[in-house]
Write an enzyme that holds these catalytic residues in place. Structure first.
Site, PDB file in Angstrom:
ATOM      1  N   GLY A 126       0.825  -1.197   0.000  1.00  0.00           N
ATOM      2  CA  GLY A 126       0.000   0.000   0.000  1.00  0.00           C
ATOM      3  C   GLY A 126       0.859   1.247   0.000  1.00  0.00           C
ATOM      4  CB  CYS A 127       0.183   4.705   1.183  1.00  0.00           C
ATOM      5  SG  CYS A 127       1.073   6.267   1.417  1.00  0.00           S
ATOM      6  CG  PHE A 128       5.944   4.737  -0.818  1.00  0.00           C
ATOM      7  CD1 PHE A 128       5.450   5.979  -0.452  1.00  0.00           C
ATOM      8  CD2 PHE A 128       6.566   4.630  -2.066  1.00  0.00           C
ATOM      9  CE1 PHE A 128       5.568   7.085  -1.278  1.00  0.00           C
ATOM     10  CE2 PHE A 128       6.680   5.723  -2.912  1.00  0.00           C
ATOM     11  CZ  PHE A 128       6.185   6.953  -2.513  1.00  0.00           C
ATOM     12  CD1 TRP A 129       5.105   8.568   1.986  1.00  0.00           C
ATOM     13  CD2 TRP A 129       3.084   9.384   2.510  1.00  0.00           C
ATOM     14  NE1 TRP A 129       4.823   9.590   1.111  1.00  0.00           N
ATOM     15  CE2 TRP A 129       3.604  10.114   1.409  1.00  0.00           C
ATOM     16  CE3 TRP A 129       1.828   9.719   3.012  1.00  0.00           C
ATOM     17  CZ2 TRP A 129       2.882  11.153   0.810  1.00  0.00           C
ATOM     18  CZ3 TRP A 129       1.130  10.761   2.422  1.00  0.00           C
ATOM     19  CH2 TRP A 129       1.654  11.472   1.331  1.00  0.00           C
TER      20      TRP A 129
END
Length: 280
Positions: A126-129
């Protein structure tokens, strides 16, 4: 008709009934429409991605080339998708929910770290943050970088990734000390931190750029990855040999540790168990 009187008979031309699912004509029509739809999607996506491979451009100019002569019959949808990708690239804005980003974000240059002797591990969830912060906190993980992998365009930008047309997924690549943390333990962190049963998305983040994946760097990692996936019922995680990893813009590196969208940094200390605020 006045109250108490029967309504006039319905003309025979309006005696319509919904088609029955088991009607041969209905099945035939649905099959034809499904086939036509699949052909159209293949034409659009295949044509756009073929032009992406030909373009090999890491900028808005690459998007302009993608938006050139479309495949026969691609029509407005193909043009619209690429036009939106071009608009994002030109504006320099982050596509995720329309937040963040500035113009001409610089790419991270030094990866893997110079002189690195540790093995690499690469995960997409998912979102890499938030994924990066989760791994930053793992003892034994030495360095991390967020970036793009398993795609068809060289040196892509975040804005190009958001179009969903380059084939990349957002990923975190790390160096780790196997004397402190094993690859199997990293896989455990990976599976505990996302929903591996959701295909092409995580929560409200939908698209192939948010797919679940383990990208292996040797056959031992592949063996472990396959074994771990087999232990997670319904997992749709893709396991592939790691292709070129393109580090993301400096803006995205250690994003949550540096403050995220709201300027409130989150701890990346080893062993930290604070809840991760995925978008800052």
């Amino acid at each position: 008709a006045p109250l108490g009187f029967p309504p006039p008979p319905i003309p025979s031309t309006l005696n319509w009934r919904p088609p029955r699912e088991d009607d041969p004509e209905t099945r035939g029509a649905k099959s034809t429409m499904k086939s036509a739809s699949a052909t159209l999607r293949s034409t659009i996506c295949g044509g756009v991605r073929a032009r992406a491979r030909a373009a090999r451009q890491p900028s808005a100019e690459g998007c302009r080339r993608l938006a050139g002569a479309g495949p026969p019959g691609a029509g407005a949808r193909s043009t619209g998708v690429v036009t939106r990708a071009l608009a994002c690239a030109s504006a320099g804005s982050v596509c995720l929910f329309g937040f963040g980003g500035g113009k001409a974000q610089a790419k991270m240059a030094d990866w893997p770290p110079e002189g690195n002797t540790f093995p690499l591990a690469t995960f997409a969830a998912g979102c890499f943050w938030g994924v990066e912060l989760r791994f930053q906190r793992v003892p034994g993980v030495q360095k991390t970088a967020v970036g793009y992998i398993q795609g068809e365009v060289d040196n892509p930008t975040y804005e190009m990734i958001c179009s969903g047309m380059t084939g990349h997924t957002e990923a975190v690549q790390m160096t780790y000390d196997p004397s402190v943390v094993s690859f199997a333990e990293l896989c455990d962190v990976f599976y505990a931190g996302h929903n591996p049963r959701q295909k092409n998305g995580q929560g409200g983040d939908i698209g192939t750029q948010y797919r679940s994946g383990i990208y292996v760097h040797d056959e031992e990692q592949r063996r472990v990855a396959e074994e771990k996936k087999a232990g997670v019922e319904g997992a749709v995680t893709e396991i592939e040999t790691a292709a070129t990893f393109w580090p993301a813009e400096v803006y995205h590196q250690q994003y949550l540790e540096k403050g995220g969208r709201f300027g409130s940094g989150q701890s990346a200390a080893k062993g930290c168990t604070d809840k991760i605020r995925c978008y800052g």
